[in-house]
Every structure is written in structure tokens, then in C-alpha cells.
Write an enzyme that holds these catalytic residues in place. Structure first.
Site, short mmCIF file in Angstrom:
data_model
loop_
_atom_site.label_atom_id
_atom_site.label_comp_id
_atom_site.label_asym_id
_atom_site.label_seq_id
_atom_site.Cartn_x
_atom_site.Cartn_y
_atom_site.Cartn_z
N HIS A 193 23.37 -14.68 28.90
CA HIS A 193 24.27 -16.32 28.37
C HIS A 193 24.01 -16.99 27.05
CE1 HIS A 193 26.07 -20.15 28.69
NE2 HIS A 193 25.19 -20.90 28.97
N ASP A 252 26.60 -12.41 31.25
CA ASP A 252 26.69 -14.36 31.39
C ASP A 252 26.71 -14.43 32.93
OD1 ASP A 252 26.03 -17.00 31.21
OD2 ASP A 252 27.97 -16.68 28.77
N SER A 307 28.93 -22.10 26.29
CA SER A 307 28.40 -22.93 27.30
C SER A 307 28.80 -24.28 28.03
CB SER A 307 26.01 -22.92 27.50
OG SER A 307 26.34 -23.59 28.41
#
Lengths: 600, 612
Positions: free
Chosen positions: A320, A192, A129
Site C-alpha cells: 500500500h 495492497d 489511499s
């Protein structure tokens, strides 16, 4: 689309990927407490630096629309398009966060210790991330700091998972030029949303983004969030960017494109490094062409029907968070497809074409439509075109060498007279005229190269090639004095201005920057245009206050001669420079004697 | 011509894999908010106009509204519903620019240029424009700053309208484009919905001649709307008799062609026509009200926008492997050209695809060809360097390059003919191209080229003159002078366009190496020699002698002026030059005191050093 192992192709062991993934997920726990975590892989020589994510809005973007800022060239001297002097831009929020780590923590020291370790340690930067962009910036910093001065040092690795995009096209270009691109590997799950998010002006979706970040923070799948609107917004913006980019790679001649671009806000961010897409059913697709990766960021998330929206939107968030499990499966399966440029170019346009082929299955699993495949083909084709442009240019290298050889001969001959600068300026003889023709022919070749650079028609690697940097420098040193002579012969300075300010052609500025970058010079390398300064000083003739400047110039000239980048013939009797020195009584009495002795 | 060239290269062209990016461009257009905002502005105005009509019981021919939003300024133009049908039925023919001029409405005369002297416009559109001219003039003053010639609105300007309102929007945009200074980088963007074609080939050429104008127009045409393809073929009976090219309607600008299935964006007029034709096959052809169509456009664009992020299933066959062909078939699918894909039309379809493919290839080929004009300029510089060297050598021989070339005695003189030919061909073409273009467009040729052109003229025209007078008995070169020299001189003078003061020091210093400014100088010398001979010949009549004397006095004066301005190269004073020959013949009859003084005292030596 051969099935090679991931390890062979990426140069990374599967254990490292797994470890990086698990460490980066784990690191989130220290978010708020630590800005990074360093961990040694057991029984191995890798040291992993992992960066936690952040779920606060201000860490994702600052400022207006896309929040991009110019990179600091002190910190990242390579991140530019050298010849054209264009500086890369980077997400300002990410840069701030990285700077905080560099300035306020032990990070620098810890990395330094690892590098000097006698046991060869490979440094691995990783993050999931928002940790991804920090890992990327850290790896670039490492490359600038350690590898550029000493390419023999152990190169780092950077592995990201679901990372947002960090910088613009120039950043990706620069990494490819330095041949660093291969150290960056980005894993992206098919749906994602985070990597795509960078293509949306986040300032316009603050409210929704906050909700999404909260969802990630809680990491609970029960958390109620209605992501459909956000997903549609992100996809729309991504579509604008990829459509615009596709028009360009397809060589669109329609001027309407420019008109429209003025009306639409387009994200500057582009992918960099190698991308590994996870199809979601234990397959991996590896791709390096940055234009193609950009297209995939949109097309792999495209919906099959409207009814899919709620499910896909939800999956775009869940994906994600599911790198660890998915990768574990993928690495076990080892079903990997590599899409290199020559694959892209000949991509089948529909699923059924050779549905049996395993590789085509992977494309099908990514859900690529015929239109998506055409875009990928175009991306592959463009790269091939750039390579063939480069070959065409390479063939001209011989012509350049010939031309330079002739001019070198001219220069040597002129040493018996006033030196070639002044001989050319007066242009009395046939040789002078022939030198002029040579000068013009070379200018033609070089201008063409510069035009191609401007239009991005050469491979990213071009500006990093030693042969071209060298011949560029040689060209500049031999021919630029002739351009200057021509300029001052026609007194262009009187109506246009000094050569250095108004008259210097791009072909010299560009080749000069190549050398300065390649040799990591802190000063400008102006040996080829000292005549312009001499001329400007001559024009101020009769003004005693410029004596200091003449003296400085003389010292610099002497240094250049000592370093072997300038010839002694500049001191020849009767040359513009010699006259200038005489006027200001700065001539060394012995100078001429020595130099004349050396070649007569 | 274009076709022949392209076909000659076709084998090479086929090797270039090319793509068509009509989809991507259409995505960008539909995805932007521009179409939506424009349609909303039109709809709002339409409501207003309808209300007015109901209240007042009278119809407005044209309604317009300026909507200043935060990001854009939108000008919407609509016609009253009854008006449109009426106009289209009545005025479905073309009126030529010559007729307009005759009828005292020469407003669009600026579209004419030498290469494209006339054009025709849809009568319905220009009539409406003419009837509402006062309102439109008023609108224009709101939008363009008359002093700077820039748009006076702060945000990007969109001009929009539907159906015939869109046609007026197009005409109005053209008028604005002409009002804006070519230096301004802000231009209006015209978006029309379901407008008929409004002009012929002349109009299309006029717009595409201006490099930036064509990209200011986006015409949206949906497949159920019969209006855009209404004038594609001369449907109207009176046209059936004869249809010369000049009365055929042609598109200009870019077209966003759409159906409920998808959309594409094309610019090439040839391709636009083909696509409109395929779409016309699908449309019902019946008269549908403007209001219905407006709603239809709003719906279709909304649907398309929603579907952008959806994959489109395609019938693209397995056999298609060529990228360009695949792109074209996908586009045809998207605009809903279903009928043509059915088996009974198989042959038509194949033909259409290969035609469209060919167009794209030609476009791409031309684009690559046009890519690098500066490479040619470098070749020119090299040829010029050769001539410079020739000039230098002749000077050393005390003869000057003019006379050396005129005498044509040595090998090098003959070589010069080669360079001269190359340069002349090049400049003739360039000037011819530039001249065809409209006046305002970049002041004919860019400055760099103008410098190079002036240099060429001063260097090469004397050679031309030498060749001319080499043939004994030739007279009066200037009357037969090649057009390209004349134009290059004209443009250079227009560009210089400032009062000439006394020569600067720089000019004086440089005079030794400079070229004679008046490229016809040597023609004047030759004429003076001929006059001299006439004056001295016993066979000449008194009248001949008188006129010769007058010519010579003028010439003396001319030469002295040139000298005072440092405008002639000192090479004219070389021993063997024609000028000295003339002086040798004439000096005893000379009358101009300054010239006599200059010549007798050999002041040319000082002149050459810049200190006469």
C-alpha cells in the site's frame, strides 16, 4: 492481449501519472492541515487537485457493517439506475469528507477558476489511499457540474493509487452509462490490502483496522504489526463477495444462492472505472470490465500455500505504501497487458498453455489459478452476452417505428372525429381495433426491454443511448393515451385506483425517466399522461372546487402544446378534455375555430 | 421427453458457452459460519445425550435442542449412536406413502399432488420420526405461530442433524414448510451432515414441485463417509431381485460434496448421484461410528475453510479449453475422485465428464426457455383482441358472435377458428401444468393469469358450445365439457369467494361491453330450445313433455336471475340470436312473470344502459 502503450490506451501521459503519484504521496504530509492541495504541472496544461489520506477510523467508515448511504441526487443527479429508479449508495464516511471539502474550502472556487481559464486546463483529481475516494467523488462532482451541461468542455481525469472502493454497482453502472468511466484510472498493487478492505464489514474488525491504520500512519516498515489475522479476515470477506458475484455472472440457477445470501453479510461496494494492476515485477495489467476487476481483487492476492501467509500479509500492508517506486519502474519498462472483454472470454486456463506469450506471463505474475481464469472468462462472456442482447433489441427498433407509424396514422385520422383518445376509448371502428392490436404488440416489445433492464441483461450504456431515449419518448407520447383510454374504458379506476397511482405500466415510467434524465429536467415530464388527470377530474364532476385544478391542467396543456410535445387535438369537440373544460366554463371561445381551421 | 427436446436443440445449445458455479456456491457455504455453528450445536447436543445415557443407563432414540443465538436459532437433532446403526441396518428399505396412510400415519400426505400421487421414505427415518412424534410436535409448536402461519422465532432458523438425525431434520423441515403460510417469506434452512438418502423419485418430485422448498436443504457429504452413498445403489441383497424405479433412492435439495482437497455444491439430482458415485469409489465402506464421523466433518470443514484463500494446484490438462468441461473436471478433482482419473479409468472419466456437461447444458437451456412467460401472455392478449373485434362486428349485424359462429357462413367465422384453437391450446397446457402442482403453491395460478383465464373462458367457451351444437342432434354439452374450462371456472370461483350482493353500479354501467359471466349460458339456451321442441312435438311422450316443461321452468328462472345480476351480455337479445329464437318459440307457454314482463316490454334496452 496486444502490447499498446499505456498512453494510447488510457489517454493519459506517463508524466501525468508519475506526477499524480508523487503529488498524492506528498499530500499526505498536509493531512490534518489541508483537505486538498492544488498544483500545476510545470510546462503543461494540467492542474492537479490532490487529496490527503487519513488514518483515523471514523474517516474510513461510519455506522454499522459497511456504512453505506444513498448518494445525494442533488449533488450527483446521474448516480442512479434511471429506468428502475434505483439510487447508488456510497461509503458515508467518504461522502462526509468530500462534502466538508465542498462546503468549507476554496475548492469549488478554485476549480471554477481553472475551468474558466482561457488556456484549456485539464483538471486532474488524484489521491493515494483514502485520498482516492475523495478524488473520485470530486471528479464525479466535476463531471456533473461542468461536463453534463457542456460536454464540449475539457474532461477531467481521476487517478487513484491504492484507493478503497467508494460506491456500489449502480455507481459503476451510472459512470459507464454516462461514458465517464474512462476518466477514472485506479492503480492497485497486487497485494495492497486497502482496495480489498472495502469488501469486509469494517465495523467487525475495528481493533485490527486501527492497528493497520497506525502502521500506515507511521509508514515505517519496522513498525511491529501482526497482520495475518486481518489479512485472512479481509480475504474471507472478499471471497464471499466474489463467489456470490461469480455465481451471478455464471448464470447460476441454484436457488440455494438466495437462501445463503440471506445468511451472509455481503459488501455492496464495487470497483469503478479502469483498473491497472501492478504485478510487482514491473508489469502492468489494464482491465475495464467491472465484474472481472472484482474477481481480480480477490484472486490476485490468493496465497499459494499456507506458509506464504505471514510474508503475503505483511506485503499486503507494504504494497500500500510502495506505489511511487513501483510505478516509476513500471512506466519505464512499459510492459503493459490489456484485458478487454474479448481477451477475457478466451483466456487460457493454465499458465503453461502459451507461457512464452508475454501477456500470459503477466497473468501468471498476477498468480491467477484456473478457477480465477474461469471467473474472468465468465465476466467477459457476460458482457458479450449483454451486447448481443442489445443487438437483438436494436433490431426491434424497426418494429417499434412501424407500430408507431401506424398509430400516428390512426391519430391523424381521428382528428376528423373526436380525437384519438376518445375514439379509442369508445372503440367503434375497425381502425380502433387495429390500433389496439398495435398497442398490444408494442407493449410486448417494451415489456421485454424493461424485463431485461430489471435482470441487468443489457450493457450499462443502454439507457444512455439517444436513439432509445428518443423513441421511448415518442412511444410514450403516442401510445400512453391509449393505455389510459383502455384503463378508463374498463373502469379499472373504480376497483384498482387512479391510473397514475396504481395502473401505470413500468414501460412508461421508465421511458419518462430516461427523457427527464437526458434533458436534465427538474420537473416531471408528464405530457403523455395528462389524460389520466383529466379522467380523474371528470370523475369528480359536479364538484365546483376542482375548477382550479382544471384550470391548472389547462395551462399546463397549453404550455405542452406550445412546446410541441402535445397535439392540439386534445381540444376537439366532444373529447373528454373538452367536456371537462366546458363543464367548468374554461373553454376559450376561439380555440376550436382556430384548430379546426388548421387541418380542415 | 425432456431429453429428446434438448437433443433436438443440442447444436444450438453447444454454442452457448456456459459455466458451472458449483465451486463458487460451495465457497459461499463453507465461508459462511452456518456449517460450523450447526456442527457445534450437534456436537454439544451429542455430548449431552451421551452423558444422559451413561447416567441413566438407557438410550434416548432422539435428542433435540433449540439454541437461540444472537444471529440464528439453531435446532439440532441427534440420534443415540447405538440407535443409528440399528435403525440403518433394520430399516434400509422404503415405505410408501400409501402404506403410511394405511398405518395411520398420514402426516406427510401433503406431499402428494395430482401429478405426483405417491412417494416413499426410508423406513428407518420415518420410524424414528414416528417414535418421537410427541417431542417433534412440541418442537413445532415452539417454532411456528399457528395464527399467522409464520415462523415465531426472530432470527433465521436452522434445522440441523447428522446421519439419521439429519434425516429426521429433513422430515421435520418438510413438516415445518407445510405448516408455514406460503405467503411468509421466512423459511427454515435445513443442514444435514452425512445423512443417508431418504426418499425415492416421488419425494424428490414432491419437493422440487414447490418452487422454494428445494432450496431450503443443504446436505453435506464428505468422501470418507459411507452413509450418504449407502443407498445410492441397492446394495442390500433383497433388492437385487428386482429394482423398479419406485424403490430407488433419489436425492433432493442441494449437496455440498467435499473431500480434504476441496468441495463443490450441486443441486441437479442427476449430477448429485454421479458425484456421490465417484465419491463412493473412494470411501472405505466400513462402518464408522457417528461420533467419529462428526469429528471428521468438523475437521474437514475447518481445513476447507482455512484453504479457501489458498490457490489449488490442478492437473487440468492443456487440452481443456472449454469452460464448462474445465469447471467439471476441477469439481471432480476437488471432491477427491482420484481413482476415476487414473489411466485405467480414462474412458469412464471421459464419459462421466460428457454426461455431466450434458446435464448442465440441459439445465441452462431450460432456464432460458422458462425465462419470459409474460411474453406469451401478450400474444394471448392480441388474439383476444381479434375475438373482441369479431364479437363487435357480429353485434352490428344484429346476430351476436355466438350465433354468427354457429352458422359459420362467412370468411371471418372461419378465421375465428384459428384464434380459438391457438388460445385453447395455450390455456389447456397452462391449466394442465398448474393443476399438477400442489394445492398450496400459489393458489394454482397467479392472479393476473386467472383474470386472463376467466376472460378467455367467457369469450371462447361460447364458441366451443356453438361448434358442438352446430352438429344437429348433439345434446348435453356440459357433461362433455373440457376439463380446463371446468377448472378455470372453479379457481375463479374460489378466488372470488365472497357473497354476491346486488350488482354494483360499475357492473351495471359496464354491462353493454361485458361478457356473459356463465360461460355455459349458451349451452343452457340450446338445451332449452331442444326442450321446447320436445314439448311441442306431437310425437313426444307425456313423460318427455313433463321433464321438458320442468327444464324450461328452471331455465326461465335461471335467465331471470342472470338478468337481475347483470350477468348476461345484452347481446343475447339481438334479433337473430338463439336466445331470441327460443323466446319466440316459448313465449306463449312462458310462466315466469318477471321474465315475461322483461321481454314483452323490451326492457333489454334499459338493461343495456344499466338502468333496468
Amino acid at each position: 492481449m496486444a502490447s499498446v502503450s499505456l498512453r494510447e490506451n488510457l489517454g493519459i501521459r506517463e508524466e501525468v501519472i508519475k506526477k499524480a503519484c508523487s503529488v498524492s504521496m506528498k499530500t499526505h504530509k498536509s493531512a490534518g492541515k489541508q483537505l486538498y492541495v492544488a498544483e500545476k504541472i510545470r510546462n503543461s496544461h494540467e492542474l492537479v487537485f490532490s487529496f490527503p489520506g487519513s488514518w483515523s477510523l471514523s474517516d474510513w467508515f461510519i455506522g454499522s457493517s459497511f456504512g453505506e448511504v444513498n448518494v445525494d441526487l442533488e449533488l450527483f443527479p446521474s448516480l442512479k439506475y434511471i429506468g428502475l429508479n434505483q439510487i447508488a449508495t456510497v461509503n458515508g464516511a467518504f461522502l462526509n469528507r468530500f462534502n466538508a471539502i465542498l462546503d468549507n474550502t476554496q475548492f469549488k472556487k478554485e476549480v471554477g477558476t481553472a475551468v474558466t481559464d482561457r488556456k484549456q486546463v485539464q483538471v486532474v483529481f488524484t489521491g493515494h489511499s483514502l485520498g482516492g475516494p475523495i478524488a473520485i467523488l470530486a471528479a464525479i462532482w466535476f463531471l456533473e457540474e461542468y461536463i453534463r451541461p457542456d460536454p464540449k468542455k475539457m474532461a477531467p481525469l481521476c487517478v487513484t493509487f491504492g484507493s478503497p472502493l467508494v460506491g456500489d454497482r449502480i455507481m459503476s453502472h451510472a459512470l459507464r452509462r454516462e461514458n465517464w468511466s474512462r476518466y477514472f484510472v485506479n492503480f492497485v498493487m497486487r497485494y495492497d490490502i486497502v482496495p480489498r478492505m472495502s469488501l469486509t464489514p469494517l465495523s467487525s474488525v475495528e481493533q485490527q483496522l486501527r492497528q493497520v491504520l497506525n502502521f500506515f500512519k507511521a509508514r515505517s516498515q519496522e513498525n511491529v504489526v501482526e497482520p495475518s489475522d486481518f489479512f485472512v479476515t479481509v480475504m474471507r470477506n472478499a471471497l464471499s463477495v466474489v463467489s456470490h458475484a461469480a455465481c451471478k455472472i455464471m448464470g447460476n440457477t441454484n436457488l440455494l444462492l438466495e437462501t445463503l445470501s440471506n445468511f451472509v453479510e455481503l459488501s455492496p461496494y464495487r470497483p469503478l472505472g479502469t483498473y491497472v494492476f501492478c504485478t510487482g515485477n514491473e508489469k502492468l495489467v489494464v482491465i475495464r470490465n467491472p465484474d472481472a476487476v472484482l474477481q481480480l481483487l480477490f484472486y490476485t492476492s490468493q496465497l499459494s500455500s499456507e506458509g506464504d501467509l505471514p510474508a503475503v500479509a505483511r506485503r499486503s500492508l507494504i504494497d500500500h505504501l510502495s506505489y511511487k517506486d513501483e510505478l516509476e519502474e513500471c512506466l519505464k519498462m512499459q510492459s503493459v497487458t490489456f484485458l478487454d472483454d474479448h481477451h477475457l472470454e478466451a483466456l487460457p486456463l493454465s499458465d503453461d498453455a502459451s507461457a512464452t506469450a508475454e501477456s500470459n506471463m503477466a497473468l501468471k505474475d498476477l498468480g491467477l489459478s484456473a478457477r480465477a481464469r474461469l471467473c474472468l472468462r465468465a465476466a467477459g462472456q457476460l458482457e458479450k452476452q449483454k451486447k448481443s442482447n442489445q443487438q437483438a433489441i436494436d433490431k426491434k427498433m424497426e418494429d417499434i417505428k412501424n407500430g408507431l407509424g401506424k398509430l400516428q396514422g390512426y391519430k391523424d385520422k381521428c382528428k376528423h372525429k373526436v380525437g384519438y383518445y376518445d375514439a379509442f376509448k369508445i372503440s367503434e371502428d375497425k381502425e380502433d381495433f387495429e390500433a389496439n392490436v398495435n398497442r398490444l404488440q408494442l407493449a410486448g416489445i417494451w415489456d421485454e426491454i424493461i424485463e431485461m433492464l430489471k435482470r441487468n441483461e443489457l450493457p450499462d450504456e443502454f439507457e444512455g443511448r439517444k436513439a432509445w431515449i428518443d423513441i421511448g419518448t415518442q412511444y410514450r407520447r403516442i401510445v400512453e393515451p391509449l393505455d389510459i383510454a383502455n384503463y378508463y374504458r374498463h373502469l379499472k379506476n373504480e376497483d384498482t385506483g387512479p391510473y397514475m397511482e396504481r395502473g401505470r405500466p413500468k414501460r412508461y415510467k421508465c421511458t419518462q425517466r430516461w427523457r427527464e434524465h437526458a434533458e436534465r429536467m427538474s420537473n416531471e415530464s408528464l405530457e403523455s399522461c395528462f389524460w389520466a388527470e383529466a379522467e380523474e377530474l371528470c370523475n369528480k364532476s359536479g364538484n365546483p372546487s376542482i375548477r382550479d385544478r382544471v384550470l391548472q391542467l389547462k395551462r399546463r396543456v397549453e404550455e405542452w402544446i406550445r412546446n410541441g410535445v402535445l397535439d392540439e387535438d386534445v381540444f376537439l369537440n366532444g373529447s373528454t378534455f373538452e367536456k371537462l373544460l366546458t363543464e367548468h366554463s374554461l373553454k376559450n371561445s376561439d380555440q376550436n375555430v382556430v384548430f379546426q381551421g388548421s387541418w380542415s | 421427453m425432456l431429453y429428446c427436446q434438448a437433443f433436438g436443440q443440442s447444436s444450438r445449445m453447444n454454442q452457448l458457452p456456459i459455466f458451472t458455479s458449483g465451486f463458487e456456491l460451495a465457497n459461499l457455504a463453507v465461508n459462511s459460519n452456518l456449517l460450523h455453528l450447526s456442527l457445534s450445536a450437534i456436537a454439544a447436543l451429542q455430548d449431552e445425550v451421551n452423558r444422559f445415557q451413561q447416567q441413566q443407563q438407557q438410550s434416548l432414540p432422539l435428542g433435540c435442542r433449540v439454541d437461540r443465538q444472537s444471529k440464528y436459532t439453531i435446532v439440532a437433532l441427534v440420534t443415540s449412536p447405538s440407535c443409528t446403526i440399528h435403525h440403518l441396518q433394520q430399516g434400509g428399505d422404503l415405505v410408501s406413502s400409501a402404506d403410511l396412510k394405511q398405518k395411520n400415519f398420514p402426516l406427510f400426505e401433503f406431499l402428494c399432488s395430482k401429478g405426483n400421487p405417491c412417494f416413499s421414505i426410508l423406513t428407518a427415518a420415518i420410524t424414528l420420526f414416528y417414535n418421537c412424534f410427541t417431542d417433534l410436535s412440541c418442537l413445532r409448536t415452539q417454532l411456528v405461530d399457528p395464527v399467522t402461519g409464520n415462523l415465531s422465532v426472530d432470527t433465521p432458523l436452522i434445522i440441523t442433524g447428522n446421519s439419521l438425525g439429519g434425516s429426521v431434520a429433513s422430515l421435520f423441515t418438510l413438516w415445518l414448510l407445510d405448516s408455514i403460510s406460503p405467503r411468509s417469506n421466512k423459511r427454515p434452512f435445513c443442514i444435514t451432515f452425512g445423512s443417508p438418502l431418504i426418499g425415492n423419485l416421488g419425494l424428490q418430485r414432491a419437493i422440487s414441485e414447490r418452487s422454494t422448498w428445494n432450496s431450503c436443504f443443504l446436505h453435506v457429504a464428505a468422501n470418507q463417509d459411507p452413509v450418504p452413498s449407502l443407498f445410492l445403489r441397492p446394495h442390500i441383497p433383497q433388492f437385487l431381485a428386482s429394482t423398479p424405479q419406485t424403490i430407488l433412492y433419489r436425492p433432493f435439495g442441494a449437496f455440498l460434496l467435499c473431500s480434504e482437497l476441496g468441495c463443490t455444491c450441486v443441486e441437479d439430482p442427476e449430477v448429485v448421484v454421479r458425484f456421490l458415485e465417484s465419491m463412493a469409489l473412494e470411501s472405505t465402506g466400513s462402518q464408522i461410528s457417528d461420533e467419529y464421523l462428526l469429528r471428521y466433518y468438523a475437521e474437514i470443514l475447518e481445513t476447507l475453510k482455512a484453504r479457501l484463500i489458498l490457490k489449488r494446484s490442478s492437473l487440468l490438462g492443456l487440452s481443456v479449453t472449454d469452460s464448462l468441461e474445465a469447471g467439471i473436471i476441477l469439481q471432480l478433482e476437488a471432491i477427491g475422485a482420484k481413482r476415476i482419473q487414473q489411466p485405467q479409468h480414462n474412458k469412464d472419466f471421459t464419459n462421466l465428464v460428457s454426461k455431466l456437461k450434458e446435464r448442465e447444458q440441459i439445465r441452462m437451456f431450460n432456464k432460458r426457455k422458462a425465462l419470459n412467460p409474460s411474453r406469451k401472455l401478450n400474444e394471448i392478449k392480441i388474439k383476444m383482441a381479434y375475438l373482441e373485434w369479431y364479437k363487435k362486428r357480429c353485434k352490428a349485424k344484429e346476430i351476436g358472435y355466438y350465433d354468427s359462429y354457429k352458422n359459420h357462413l362467412s370468411e371471418s367465422d372461419r378465421d375465428v377458428t384459428k384464434y380459438k384453437k391457438f388460445l385453447t391450446n395455450y390455456w389447456k397446457d397452462l391449466v394442465e401444468e398448474a393443476e399438477k402442482k400442489p394445492q398450496k403453491e400459489g393458489k394454482f395460478i397467479q392472479l393476473t393469469w386467472l383474470f386472463a383465464g376467466t376472460n378467455y373462458r367467457r369469450m371462447v367457451e361460447p364458441l366451443e358450445i356453438a361448434e358442438y351444437y352446430r352438429t344437429h342432434g348433439n345434446r348435453n354439452y356440459e357433461a362433455l365439457r373440457s376439463e380446463h374450462y371446468r377448472l378455470l371456472e372453479k379457481w375463479q370461483k374460489e378466488d372470488a369467494d365472497r357473497p354476491t350482493g346486488p350488482p354494483s353500479n360499475k357492473k351495471k354501467k359496464e354491462v353493454a361491453g361485458a361478457l356473459t359471466e356463465d360461460s355455459c349460458f349458451w349451452a343452457k339456451v340450446e338445451e332449452a330450445i331442444i326442450s321446447c321442441e320436445l314439448l311441442m312435438a306431437p310425437t313426444s311422450s307425456a313423460l318427455e313433455k313433463q321433464s321438458s316443461r320442468e327444464c324450461l321452468i328452471d331455465f326461465e328462472k335461471y335467465v331471470m336471475e342472470q338478468i337481475k345480476n347483470y350477468a348476461v351480455s345484452p347481446e343475447i337479445f339481438l334479433r337473430e340470436s338463439s336466445f331470441m329464437k327460443w323466446w319466440g318459440m316459448y313465449q306463449n307457454t312462458a310462466s315466469n312473470r318477471s321474465l315475461i314482463d322483461f321481454m314483452r316490454n323490451s326492457r333489454n334496452v334499459q338493461y343495456e344502459k344499466g338502468c333496468f
